[in-house]
Structure formats: structure tokens, C-alpha cells
Enzyme design. Structure first.
Site, PDB file in Angstrom:
ATOM      1  CE  LYS A 130      -2.544  -0.920   3.488  1.00 44.24           C
ATOM      2  NZ  LYS A 130      -3.487  -0.809   4.417  1.00 44.24           N
ATOM      3  CG  HIS A 156     -11.506  -8.250  -6.227  1.00 46.20           C
ATOM      4  ND1 HIS A 156     -11.014  -7.311  -6.906  1.00 46.20           N
ATOM      5  CD2 HIS A 156     -10.497  -9.072  -6.040  1.00 46.20           C
ATOM      6  CE1 HIS A 156      -9.748  -7.777  -7.512  1.00 46.20           C
ATOM      7  NE2 HIS A 156      -9.528  -8.897  -6.882  1.00 46.20           N
ATOM      8  NE  ARG A 190      -9.129  -8.948 -20.685  1.00 49.38           N
ATOM      9  CZ  ARG A 190      -8.189  -9.888 -20.017  1.00 49.38           C
ATOM     10  NH1 ARG A 190      -8.158  -9.976 -18.734  1.00 49.38           N
ATOM     11  NH2 ARG A 190      -7.439 -10.418 -20.801  1.00 49.38           N
ATOM     12  CB  SER A 198      -8.361 -13.373 -17.807  1.00 47.67           C
ATOM     13  OG  SER A 198      -7.261 -13.000 -17.058  1.00 47.67           O
ATOM     14  CG  HIS A 202      -6.449 -15.348 -11.197  1.00 45.25           C
ATOM     15  ND1 HIS A 202      -4.939 -15.232 -11.403  1.00 45.25           N
ATOM     16  CD2 HIS A 202      -6.813 -14.858 -10.036  1.00 45.25           C
ATOM     17  CE1 HIS A 202      -4.554 -14.442 -10.087  1.00 45.25           C
ATOM     18  NE2 HIS A 202      -5.455 -14.155  -9.185  1.00 45.25           N
ATOM     19  CB  THR A 322       2.143   0.086 -22.070  1.00 47.77           C
ATOM     20  OG1 THR A 322       3.221   1.141 -21.822  1.00 47.77           O
ATOM     21  CG2 THR A 322       2.608  -0.916 -23.292  1.00 47.77           C
ATOM     22  CB  ILE A 324       0.035  -5.572 -22.271  1.00 44.70           C
ATOM     23  CG1 ILE A 324       1.141  -4.498 -22.035  1.00 44.70           C
ATOM     24  CG2 ILE A 324       0.336  -6.821 -22.345  1.00 44.70           C
ATOM     25  CD1 ILE A 324       1.491  -4.751 -20.568  1.00 44.70           C
ATOM     26  NE  ARG A 328      -0.457 -16.418 -16.479  1.00 43.99           N
ATOM     27  CZ  ARG A 328      -0.003 -15.500 -15.882  1.00 43.99           C
ATOM     28  NH1 ARG A 328      -0.612 -14.456 -15.666  1.00 43.99           N
ATOM     29  NH2 ARG A 328       1.501 -15.874 -15.150  1.00 43.99           N
TER      30      ARG A 328
END
Length: 433
Positions: A130, A156, A190, A198, A202, A322, A324, A328
Site C-alpha cells: 500500500k 474486490h 473488459r 482470464s 487465474h 501501454t 498489452i 494469458r
């Protein structure tokens, strides 16, 4: 002798004034025209009266091309497109980041604490998860996020949890229960299929998020309302087929669920209404909350996300975002049949994303057009300012030059000749036409 001396002094003074006026033409104050390249991609050095500054510049977009790419399905008002927040970091405003799993939220969260130009930057100590993000001169946080305040409202936390929890937590942290704060919610979305794959990868590696609270109407869901999809500690190594076959898998339509007000549908009690009605209410609530948020970005449009954030909050990032694409999820090969199955399991998310994508691109287009208008207005004001400087320069030049009677007569004669030449030239054009 004295006259010759005056003329010698006049020459360097006139030269300095000429250079100053010329520089104003080329690089006027507060202009974006004087840029110098920087080693950092997306950054340039801009000169202003106070020196050189590094700024991020969004490359000009082809507005007509962007317009052709937007499929208009929804009607948005100018008020919904024009997003600008007068964020008072010195006052009582708080930015709240709603972090949805596998939407690029970790990267964006790091940008918030490490990549914004601030009067008092966040204090991020090596080895600590943090950062301390205090207001200038105050021991109060302006940012509520994973990397600043931690998971203070649960792992979350969704919209339902955050809206009821954040004010209470902030009052306790700052010990100011009577302060009325402005909370500005932001998030990232997304493409649903990529996000779903994804999350599966995970979970396959051992992630569970089982410590998440899922608080709604003051209580967490019961075991019957939200049964687990696996036995044991985690779901390591789960095949995609098994991942899709669990009916209580929260990966299904996760973005809609986390953005909607779950109190409207009885929280996690699936028997309170039909599945169809529940879906309609959740989707409508998620769209409304997303539309009214201060800001949201899309993982697939990193540079546009950066641009809109900067325009919305009036804050600047130090380094360019950026894009990307080698994630995965991108490396997972699935058949069309599997893709259709994933889209079916995430039908609400698919609808929400189409809505969010169109609104996002229209906001970007609207903001670009508004920026162009602002730049045109600024250039017009700069031209007027330069013209005024030029007139002042000529007046000062005349004053320093002495201005004898013979020179006045010569100047008057030149003006007359100039007017005559202009009139003759114009008349000749009229005759030819």
C-alpha cells in the site's frame, strides 16, 4: 556625436525587442506549439514561461474514421457524453476505485498511486503493498483503492458494498464524521469473453477470492444462496468445461453483478423473482451506475482510457499507458462452440460491454472535438495577443528611434503609396473577374 550614440544604443534594444516579438510568433506563452522530443514514449517537453515540463500528448485521432467504427445502438445526451469533474484534492473529494477481477484493474490501480503528477505524490515504500496518498498538507487520503486504503470494504468489493461502506470507513480513518464528502467512483471494464477466460486461468492456478464478503442489505449470502463450486481449499487445475458448468460461479456476468445495486433484486436470493426479471433489473441498474460514474475505462483501449481520465479529472499521468494484448486469455485457443457457450453464460456482461464500449468511444470523440474547439479558441486569442504585442513593438520602436519630422513625412508618404498600391491591385482583380 550624441545623435550617433543614441543610434548605437537603439540598434541592440530594437534587436532584443524584435527577437522577443519573433519568439512570441513561434512559441507564444501557454501554447502547445513548442515541443521538444523526450526519451519516454508518449511524452514531450513543452516550454512555458516557468521552464520546460514533461507532458503526455494523445496522438490526433482520425475523427471520421472513429465515427465510422462506432455502431450507434444507444442514444446518449450531451450531458452523458461530457464528463468533467472539478476534483478538489485539497478539499473533501475522494476517488473510489471499484476493482473488478481480471479487467486490468491492478495495472490501473498502480497508475493511480505511482503515475499521476501531484503536488504531493503518493508515498510508496519498497516492499509494501500500500501507498500513502495524502492530500497536500493533510493526513487524509484522497484515494480509496486497493493500493492506498487496502481492501477496507472487503476483497474486490462491488458497487453495493462500496456505496454503503466507503463513507463509514473514510469517517473512521479521518475521524471526521460530520464532513460531507464527494465520492467519485471509477472502474475498468473488459471484453467479457477475454475476462472470463482470464479468470478461469487465474482460478486454475489457485485463486479463490473466498475471503470476499459479498455484503448486501447488511449481511453476507448464506451457503444455500451462494453454494461453493468446489470442495477443498481451492479449484486448482479446473478444466474449462467444469468451470462453465457450475451454476453459482460468480465469474458468470461478474461485471454486471459488481456494478448493479443488488438490493433491487433481493441480493443473492434467487427465489425473490424470475431469472429473466432479475437479469433485466441487474442490467438496467449496472448501465445506470456505469453511466453516472465519474469515469470508467476499457482494457482494450489503454491510451484512450488515459486520455479520458486526464480530461475528466484534470490530472496528468507521468508516463503513457501501454497496450498489452499478449495476456494469458489471449493465448487460450477455444472453438466457436465454446465461445458461444461463454457468451451465453455472460449474456448480461456482453450487453453491458456493448453499451459501455459505445458510450466510451462517443465520450472520447466528444472530448476530442471539444478539445479541438478549445485549441482553436486559444490560437485565436494567441493571435490577438501577438497582434497587440506587434503594435506595441512598433510603437516602442518608433519612440526609441527619435521620430523626427522628416521621418514622419516619409512614413506618411509610404502609407499613402501602400494604400494606392492596394487599391490598384484590388481594382485590377475586379476588372479581370
Amino acid at each position: 556625436m550624441e545623435e550617433k550614440f543614441n543610434r548605437l544604443i537603439f540598434i541592440p534594444i530594437a534587436a532584443v525587442l524584435f527577437l522577443m516579438i519573433g519568439y512570441q510568433y513561434v512559441c507564444p506563452a501557454d501554447s502547445n506549439t513548442c515541443f521538444f522530443s523526450s526519451e519516454e514514449p508518449g511524452l514531450v517537453e513543452r516550454y512555458s514561461g516557468s521552464g520546460f515540463h514533461l507532458v503526455y500528448t494523445e496522438p490526433d485521432a482520425d475523427e471520421e474514421e472513429l465515427q465510422s467504427k462506432i455502431t450507434a445502438r444507444f442514444n446518449f445526451t450531451d450531458r452523458e457524453l461530457d464528463r468533467h469533474v472539478d476534483f478538489n484534492i485539497r478539499g473533501d473529494d475522494v476517488m473510489v476505485f471499484l476493482h473488478i477481477q481480471k479487467t486490468g484493474g491492478t495495472t490501473f490501480g498502480r497508475h493511480l498511486v505511482k503515475n499521476i503528477q501531484l503536488e504531493q505524490p503518493c508515498d510508496c515504500m519498497p516492499g509494501q503493498r500500500k501507498c500513502t496518498c495524502h492530500r497536500p498538507g493533510k493526513a487524509e487520503s484522497w484515494l480509496f483503492s486497493r493500493f492506498s486504503t487496502g481492501w477496507s470494504c472487503g476483497l474486490h468489493a462491488d458497487w453495493t458494498e462500496l456505496t454503503s461502506c466507503v463513507p463509514v470507513v473514510m469517517n473512521k480513518r479521518d475521524k471526521k464524521s460530520k464532513i460531507k464528502r464527494n465520492f467519485y467512483y471509477i472502474t475498468m471494464l473488459r471484453d467479457p469473453v477475454s475476462r472470463y477466460l482470464s479468470e478461469w486461468k487465474h482460478v486454475q492456478r489457485g485463486a479463490t477470492w473466498k475471503t470476499a464478503l459479498h455484503m448486501c442489505d447488511g449481511r453476507p449470502p448464506t451457503q444455500d444462496e451462494l453454494p461453493a463450486c468446489y470442495n477443498g481449499e481451492d479449484w486448482t487445475g479446473v478444466p474449462l468445461a467444469d468451470f462453465m458448468n457450475c451454476p453459482s460461479n460468480l465469474a458468470n456476468n461478474r461485471q454486471v453483478r459488481m456494478l448493479a445495486d443488488l438490493s433491487l433484486v433481493g441480493c443473492y436470493n434467487m427465489s425473490s423473482m424470475s431469472e429473466l426479471d432479475r437479469g433485466h433489473m441487474l442490467l438496467a441498474s449496472a448501465k445506470a451506475n456505469l453511466r453516472n460514474m465519474a469515469f470508467y475505462g476499457l482494457t482494450e483501449f489503454q491510451r484512450k482510457t488515459q486520455y479520458l481520465f486526464e480530461r475528466t479529472f484534470g490530472l496528468r499521468f507521468i508516463r503513457a499507458f501501454t497496450q498489452i494484448n499478449s495476456t494469458r486469455a489471449a493465448s487460450v485457443g477455444i472453438s466457436e462452440k465454446v465461445r458461444w457457450r461463454i457468451e451465453g453464460l455472460n449474456a448480461l456482461d456482453m450487453e453491458l460491454y456493448e453499451y459501455a464500449k459505445e458510450l466510451f468511444l462517443r465520450r472520447y470523440q466528444y472530448s476530442r472535438q471539444k478539445q479541438h474547439q478549445e485549441e482553436r479558441l486559444r490560437r485565436r486569442q494567441e493571435r490577438q495577443h501577438r497582434q497587440q504585442l506587434h503594435r506595441t513593438y512598433l510603437s516602442e520602436l518608433w519612440r526609441l528611434g527619435g521620430g523626427g519630422k522628416e521621418e514622419e513625412e516619409e512614413e506618411e508618404e509610404e502609407k499613402v503609396l501602400e494604400n494606392v498600391a492596394t487599391t490598384e491591385d484590388y481594382s485590377s482583380q475586379v476588372v479581370r473577374w
